[in-house]
Design a protein around this motif. Sequence first.
Motif, PDB file in Angstrom:
ATOM      1  N   ARG A  71      55.689 -27.093  -2.881  1.00 48.00           N
ATOM      2  CA  ARG A  71      56.972 -27.030  -1.980  1.00 48.00           C
ATOM      3  C   ARG A  71      57.232 -27.948  -1.321  1.00 48.00           C
ATOM      4  O   ARG A  71      58.356 -28.265  -0.952  1.00 48.00           O
ATOM      5  N   LYS A  72      56.159 -28.664  -0.613  1.00 49.77           N
ATOM      6  CA  LYS A  72      56.569 -30.026   0.209  1.00 49.77           C
ATOM      7  C   LYS A  72      57.139 -31.107  -0.875  1.00 49.77           C
ATOM      8  O   LYS A  72      57.952 -31.714  -0.199  1.00 49.77           O
ATOM      9  N   LEU A  73      56.728 -31.368  -2.170  1.00 50.39           N
ATOM     10  CA  LEU A  73      57.408 -32.195  -2.681  1.00 50.39           C
ATOM     11  C   LEU A  73      58.876 -31.868  -3.165  1.00 50.39           C
ATOM     12  O   LEU A  73      59.716 -32.759  -3.113  1.00 50.39           O
ATOM     13  N   ARG A  74      59.313 -30.509  -3.140  1.00 46.59           N
ATOM     14  CA  ARG A  74      60.494 -30.324  -3.524  1.00 46.59           C
ATOM     15  C   ARG A  74      61.420 -30.395  -2.165  1.00 46.59           C
ATOM     16  O   ARG A  74      62.514 -30.778  -2.343  1.00 46.59           O
ATOM     17  N   ARG A  75      60.902 -30.393  -1.232  1.00 45.52           N
ATOM     18  CA  ARG A  75      61.480 -30.471   0.010  1.00 45.52           C
ATOM     19  C   ARG A  75      61.547 -32.078   0.650  1.00 45.52           C
ATOM     20  O   ARG A  75      62.048 -32.377   1.628  1.00 45.52           O
ATOM     21  N   GLY A  76      61.423 -32.997  -0.376  1.00 45.99           N
ATOM     22  CA  GLY A  76      61.326 -34.173   0.026  1.00 45.99           C
ATOM     23  C   GLY A  76      60.377 -34.913   0.547  1.00 45.99           C
ATOM     24  O   GLY A  76      60.241 -36.355   0.877  1.00 45.99           O
ATOM     25  N   TYR A  77      59.240 -34.612   0.717  1.00 47.52           N
ATOM     26  CA  TYR A  77      57.931 -35.119   1.166  1.00 47.52           C
ATOM     27  C   TYR A  77      57.512 -36.177  -0.265  1.00 47.52           C
ATOM     28  O   TYR A  77      57.564 -35.575  -1.249  1.00 47.52           O
ATOM     29  N   ARG A  78      56.834 -37.075   0.278  1.00 50.39           N
ATOM     30  CA  ARG A  78      56.252 -37.847  -0.828  1.00 50.39           C
ATOM     31  C   ARG A  78      54.467 -38.001  -0.748  1.00 50.39           C
ATOM     32  O   ARG A  78      54.242 -38.043   0.499  1.00 50.39           O
ATOM     33  N   ALA A  79      53.999 -37.796  -1.690  1.00 45.32           N
ATOM     34  CA  ALA A  79      52.355 -37.670  -1.565  1.00 45.32           C
ATOM     35  C   ALA A  79      52.016 -39.162  -1.534  1.00 45.32           C
ATOM     36  O   ALA A  79      52.398 -40.171  -1.832  1.00 45.32           O
ATOM     37  N   ILE A  80      50.762 -39.257  -0.410  1.00 44.70           N
ATOM     38  CA  ILE A  80      50.249 -40.666  -0.134  1.00 44.70           C
ATOM     39  C   ILE A  80      49.024 -40.762  -0.522  1.00 44.70           C
ATOM     40  O   ILE A  80      48.221 -39.800  -0.567  1.00 44.70           O
TER      41      ILE A  80
END
Length: 80
Positions: A71-80
């Motif tokens: 869900r976070k990836l779909r909302r524009g967050y990037r994995a660090i």
Amino acid sequence: MMEKTSCRLFKRIDPERNMARFYTLSVEPTLFGDAALVRQWGRIGTRGQLKINLFDTMPAAEEALSRLAARKLRRGYRAI
């Protein structure tokens, strides 16, 4: 004794919108043998907010972690 199994960190930075957010997810064992999904989020540079969800098993907590991460990836967050 159960060990911490998963931890993920996400960031979303958009200077045009003055947005600099973080979101962390981790699955950790509880003292009673259950699993806890620990979520922390907020503006980068702050402590943010914390929420803990308890699950009966580690696989159930890891499944919830995977759903939230997607869900976070779909909302524009990037994995660090």
